[in-house]
Scaffold this active site. Structure first.
Site, PDB file in Angstrom:
ATOM      1  N   LEU A 119       0.853  -0.968   0.026  1.00 43.32           N
ATOM      2  CA  LEU A 119       0.109   0.059   0.197  1.00 43.32           C
ATOM      3  C   LEU A 119       0.904   1.205   0.118  1.00 43.32           C
ATOM      4  O   LEU A 119       1.731   1.204   1.010  1.00 43.32           O
ATOM      5  CB  LEU A 119      -0.776   0.121   1.200  1.00 43.32           C
ATOM      6  CG  LEU A 119      -1.970   0.900   1.081  1.00 43.32           C
ATOM      7  CD1 LEU A 119      -2.842   0.822   0.188  1.00 43.32           C
ATOM      8  CD2 LEU A 119      -2.941   0.781   2.520  1.00 43.32           C
ATOM      9  N   ASP A 120       0.874   1.851  -1.034  1.00 40.32           N
ATOM     10  CA  ASP A 120       1.834   3.044  -1.294  1.00 40.32           C
ATOM     11  C   ASP A 120       2.039   3.981  -0.047  1.00 40.32           C
ATOM     12  O   ASP A 120       1.038   4.435   0.802  1.00 40.32           O
ATOM     13  CB  ASP A 120       1.404   3.841  -2.536  1.00 40.32           C
ATOM     14  CG  ASP A 120       1.402   3.128  -3.656  1.00 40.32           C
ATOM     15  OD1 ASP A 120       2.450   1.910  -3.701  1.00 40.32           O
ATOM     16  OD2 ASP A 120       0.825   3.222  -4.866  1.00 40.32           O
ATOM     17  N   ILE A 121       3.128   4.814   0.181  1.00 44.75           N
ATOM     18  CA  ILE A 121       3.309   5.671   0.988  1.00 44.75           C
ATOM     19  C   ILE A 121       2.266   6.597   1.303  1.00 44.75           C
ATOM     20  O   ILE A 121       1.863   7.237   2.426  1.00 44.75           O
ATOM     21  CB  ILE A 121       4.746   6.300   1.202  1.00 44.75           C
ATOM     22  CG1 ILE A 121       5.022   6.915   2.192  1.00 44.75           C
ATOM     23  CG2 ILE A 121       4.779   7.265  -0.108  1.00 44.75           C
ATOM     24  CD1 ILE A 121       6.658   7.188   2.360  1.00 44.75           C
ATOM     25  N   SER A 123      -1.017   6.386   0.194  1.00 46.75           N
ATOM     26  CA  SER A 123      -1.989   5.788   0.412  1.00 46.75           C
ATOM     27  C   SER A 123      -2.403   5.364   1.839  1.00 46.75           C
ATOM     28  O   SER A 123      -1.672   5.229   2.578  1.00 46.75           O
ATOM     29  CB  SER A 123      -2.347   4.518  -0.623  1.00 46.75           C
ATOM     30  OG  SER A 123      -2.175   4.950  -1.685  1.00 46.75           O
TER      31      SER A 123
END
Length: 243
Positions: A119-121, A123
């Site tokens: 899960l992207d930074i 997001s």
């Protein structure tokens, strides 16, 4: 027919991860057609029957899986300069006890705990950590059949043609994307259901149709929902939950 390494077959059959398979073999917990296997790296024919000793199954029952509501600014895996890894959120004081269930946190649950997907930074939302290689294999990789649901805030002008492209017809890095389910929730929010997890996939998809993502939250993985888990808190996957 060519022989295949036992650990590879065990992972493909969902018995455990390859690393766990090698550990079980070393302990004498793996049997092929009823015969104990003791040599790591052994190969067998795919049609041969693999079984596990009850001690291996007992150990698997002790493995934990953890659900985190990751805030923006935390990275899923290895720490990056200036940012903290999400695993730092897993401690006794941030545990969330759902439905009155009060499974006690143990530091041993952090051993070999790894993220099952990214899960992207920038997001937030549902992130899974697990000690169980079977669950990790279920959630990540090209063979995973588990879908993921996101709520995505966007800016930009939009048309039905662009919505159709988000559902099917886009490519990333020269490779076609699998069919998605993308619908409008309100004037500035889309709902995405994806069946794959390419790097920064949703943001890059939106860029291709002229939209800029201003917020992204994962709310479901398979049958497991984020629900009422507060941001920055975590809980154990319950015994009656399955992805």
């Amino acid at each position: 027919m060519e022989k295949i390494r036992i650990s590879k077959l065990m992972a493909e059959q969902g018995l455990c991860s390859r690393r766990e398979a090698d550990n079980y073999i070393e302990r004498g917990w793996v049997f092929v057609d009823g015969k104990r296997i003791l040599e790591v790296g052994s190969k067998i024919f795919p049609e041969q029957k693999i079984t596990l000793h009850s001690a291996a199954r007992s150990q698997q029952l002790k493995l934990v899986t953890i659900i985190i509501n990751k805030p923006v600014g935390y990275v899923s895996g290895q720490p990056e300069s200036g940012y903290r890894p999400a695993i730092q959120l897993i401690k006794a004081e941030t545990q969330f006890h759902n439905k009155g269930i009060r499974k006690a946190f143990k530091t041993e649950h952090l051993k070999n705990l790894a993220p099952a997907g990214r899960l992207d930074i920038d997001s937030k939302g549902l992130l899974v950590f697990t000690q169980d290689g079977r669950i990790a294999r279920q959630l990540i990789g090209n063979e995973s059949l588990v879908d993921k649901e996101y709520l995505v805030r966007v800016r930009g002008r939009f048309s039905e043609e662009q919505l159709a492209l988000l559902n099917y017809g886009l490519k990333l890095d020269g490779r076609a994307l699998k069919r998605a389910q993308v619908t409008w929730q309100n004037r500035d929010q889309l709902r995405f259901v994806l069946h794959e997890g390419r790097k920064r996939q949703i943001r890059r998809m939106c860029e291709q149709v002229g939209l800029r993502v201003t917020g992204l939250k994962r709310v479901r993985i398979g049958n497991v929902r984020l629900g009422n888990l507060p941001e920055g808190r975590w809980r154990y996957l319950e015994t009656d939950e399955q992805f």
